[in-house]
Design a protein around this motif. Structure first.
Motif, PDB file in Angstrom:
ATOM      1  N   LYS A  75     -18.589  39.928  -0.544  1.00 44.46           N
ATOM      2  CA  LYS A  75     -17.343  40.587  -0.166  1.00 44.46           C
ATOM      3  C   LYS A  75     -16.688  41.236  -1.373  1.00 44.46           C
ATOM      4  CE  LYS A  75     -16.537  37.610   3.752  1.00 44.46           C
ATOM      5  NZ  LYS A  75     -15.719  36.561   4.324  1.00 44.46           N
ATOM      6  N   GLY A  76     -16.707  40.568  -2.491  1.00 41.53           N
ATOM      7  CA  GLY A  76     -16.140  41.141  -3.707  1.00 41.53           C
ATOM      8  C   GLY A  76     -16.873  42.400  -4.137  1.00 41.53           C
ATOM      9  N   LYS A  77     -18.191  42.387  -4.038  1.00 37.05           N
ATOM     10  CA  LYS A  77     -18.983  43.565  -4.391  1.00 37.05           C
ATOM     11  C   LYS A  77     -18.683  44.722  -3.455  1.00 37.05           C
ATOM     12  CE  LYS A  77     -22.859  41.153  -6.484  1.00 37.05           C
ATOM     13  NZ  LYS A  77     -24.270  40.823  -6.378  1.00 37.05           N
ATOM     14  N   GLN A  78     -18.507  44.439  -2.172  1.00 34.31           N
ATOM     15  CA  GLN A  78     -18.200  45.505  -1.232  1.00 34.31           C
ATOM     16  C   GLN A  78     -16.823  46.096  -1.509  1.00 34.31           C
ATOM     17  OE1 GLN A  78     -18.933  43.485   2.481  1.00 34.31           O
ATOM     18  NE2 GLN A  78     -20.931  44.435   2.665  1.00 34.31           N
ATOM     19  N   ILE A  79     -15.865  45.255  -1.847  1.00 43.11           N
ATOM     20  CA  ILE A  79     -14.537  45.752  -2.177  1.00 43.11           C
ATOM     21  C   ILE A  79     -14.608  46.639  -3.412  1.00 43.11           C
ATOM     22  CG2 ILE A  79     -12.270  45.057  -3.047  1.00 43.11           C
ATOM     23  CD1 ILE A  79     -12.418  42.723  -1.042  1.00 43.11           C
ATOM     24  N   MET A  80     -15.370  46.242  -4.399  1.00 43.01           N
ATOM     25  CA  MET A  80     -15.526  47.077  -5.589  1.00 43.01           C
ATOM     26  C   MET A  80     -16.197  48.403  -5.228  1.00 43.01           C
ATOM     27  SD  MET A  80     -13.938  45.504  -7.846  1.00 43.01           S
ATOM     28  CE  MET A  80     -14.296  46.663  -9.148  1.00 43.01           C
ATOM     29  N   GLY A  81     -17.106  48.386  -4.276  1.00 43.65           N
ATOM     30  CA  GLY A  81     -17.726  49.626  -3.812  1.00 43.65           C
ATOM     31  C   GLY A  81     -16.721  50.545  -3.153  1.00 43.65           C
ATOM     32  N   TYR A  82     -15.862  49.965  -2.306  1.00 44.84           N
ATOM     33  CA  TYR A  82     -14.804  50.756  -1.683  1.00 44.84           C
ATOM     34  C   TYR A  82     -13.897  51.358  -2.744  1.00 44.84           C
ATOM     35  CZ  TYR A  82     -15.717  48.799   3.016  1.00 44.84           C
ATOM     36  OH  TYR A  82     -16.269  48.451   4.212  1.00 44.84           O
ATOM     37  N   LEU A  83     -13.464  50.539  -3.688  1.00 45.40           N
ATOM     38  CA  LEU A  83     -12.552  51.014  -4.727  1.00 45.40           C
ATOM     39  C   LEU A  83     -13.167  52.143  -5.544  1.00 45.40           C
ATOM     40  CD1 LEU A  83     -10.926  47.707  -6.009  1.00 45.40           C
ATOM     41  CD2 LEU A  83      -9.835  49.528  -4.698  1.00 45.40           C
ATOM     42  N   SER A  84     -14.417  52.015  -5.900  1.00 45.72           N
ATOM     43  CA  SER A  84     -15.056  53.069  -6.704  1.00 45.72           C
ATOM     44  C   SER A  84     -15.162  54.368  -5.912  1.00 45.72           C
ATOM     45  CB  SER A  84     -16.415  52.626  -7.230  1.00 45.72           C
ATOM     46  OG  SER A  84     -17.333  52.459  -6.182  1.00 45.72           O
ATOM     47  N   MET A  85     -15.398  54.287  -4.612  1.00 48.89           N
ATOM     48  CA  MET A  85     -15.433  55.500  -3.791  1.00 48.89           C
ATOM     49  C   MET A  85     -14.050  56.130  -3.692  1.00 48.89           C
ATOM     50  SD  MET A  85     -18.138  54.767  -0.744  1.00 48.89           S
ATOM     51  CE  MET A  85     -18.114  52.981  -0.660  1.00 48.89           C
ATOM     52  N   TYR A  86     -13.028  55.304  -3.513  1.00 50.94           N
ATOM     53  CA  TYR A  86     -11.663  55.827  -3.429  1.00 50.94           C
ATOM     54  C   TYR A  86     -11.271  56.525  -4.730  1.00 50.94           C
ATOM     55  CZ  TYR A  86     -11.120  52.608   0.577  1.00 50.94           C
ATOM     56  OH  TYR A  86     -11.252  51.935   1.758  1.00 50.94           O
ATOM     57  N   ILE A  87     -11.579  55.905  -5.846  1.00 52.48           N
ATOM     58  CA  ILE A  87     -11.195  56.449  -7.148  1.00 52.48           C
ATOM     59  C   ILE A  87     -11.858  57.801  -7.392  1.00 52.48           C
ATOM     60  CG2 ILE A  87     -11.471  56.084  -9.647  1.00 52.48           C
ATOM     61  CD1 ILE A  87     -11.041  53.063  -9.027  1.00 52.48           C
ATOM     62  N   ASN A  88     -13.067  57.970  -6.886  1.00 54.39           N
ATOM     63  CA  ASN A  88     -13.798  59.218  -7.102  1.00 54.39           C
ATOM     64  C   ASN A  88     -13.405  60.345  -6.154  1.00 54.39           C
ATOM     65  OD1 ASN A  88     -15.358  58.349  -9.305  1.00 54.39           O
ATOM     66  ND2 ASN A  88     -16.703  57.233  -7.926  1.00 54.39           N
ATOM     67  N   ASP A  89     -12.505  60.088  -5.223  1.00 51.12           N
ATOM     68  CA  ASP A  89     -12.072  61.119  -4.286  1.00 51.12           C
ATOM     69  C   ASP A  89     -10.824  61.814  -4.830  1.00 51.12           C
ATOM     70  OD1 ASP A  89     -11.184  62.717  -2.200  1.00 51.12           O
ATOM     71  OD2 ASP A  89     -11.586  61.214  -0.660  1.00 51.12           O
ATOM     72  N   SER A  90     -10.952  63.082  -5.169  1.00 52.15           N
ATOM     73  CA  SER A  90      -9.826  63.827  -5.748  1.00 52.15           C
ATOM     74  C   SER A  90      -8.725  64.118  -4.735  1.00 52.15           C
ATOM     75  CB  SER A  90     -10.330  65.131  -6.371  1.00 52.15           C
ATOM     76  OG  SER A  90     -10.912  65.954  -5.371  1.00 52.15           O
ATOM     77  N   ASP A  91      -8.964  63.873  -3.434  1.00 50.80           N
ATOM     78  CA  ASP A  91      -7.927  64.057  -2.417  1.00 50.80           C
ATOM     79  C   ASP A  91      -6.891  62.935  -2.459  1.00 50.80           C
ATOM     80  OD1 ASP A  91      -9.089  66.352  -1.411  1.00 50.80           O
ATOM     81  OD2 ASP A  91     -10.201  65.289   0.159  1.00 50.80           O
TER      82      ASP A  91
END
Length: 106
Positions: free
Chosen positions: A8-24
């Motif tokens: 679960k922690g790894k998945q949350i980090m995956g979500y966060l990294s995707m959010y951070i990379n979205d310039s919108d």
């Protein structure tokens, strides 16, 4: 040393990294999404999270209703979350993390 972050922690980090990379997304979007992910982690759920406006505002440090509503709605419009309100005082509203938007940012 073995990494103690669970799946679960790894998945949350995956979500966060995707959010951070979205310039919108701006800092308010990221703050609200982080609060939602934190609630989901505490609840043991990754996709359907029970929420209340007051709790999200507290965790995200968003202090005004107009700011909260503006950016929460934008997250829905961008396809990051699906919000299902509960009009019953005994039941919390629900936020669903949408994989479709997440997969577009990979």
């Amino acid at each position: 040393m073995k990494n103690n972050i669970g799946l679960k922690g790894k998945q949350i980090m995956g979500y966060l990294s995707m959010y951070i990379n979205d310039s919108d997304l701006n800092v308010w979007h990221l703050s609200i999404l982080t609060a939602i992910l934190g609630l989901g982690y505490k609840q043991g759920d990754r996709r359907r999270i029970k929420v209340s406006r007051s709790k999200i505002m507290q965790l995200s440090h968003v202090n005004t209703l107009p700011t909260y509503h503006k950016y929460f709605k934008q997250l829905q419009d961008l396809g990051y979350i699906k919000y299902t309100p509960s009009y019953h005082p005994g039941y919390k509203s629900e936020v669903k993390l949408c994989k479709k938007r997440l997969s577009q940012n990979i």
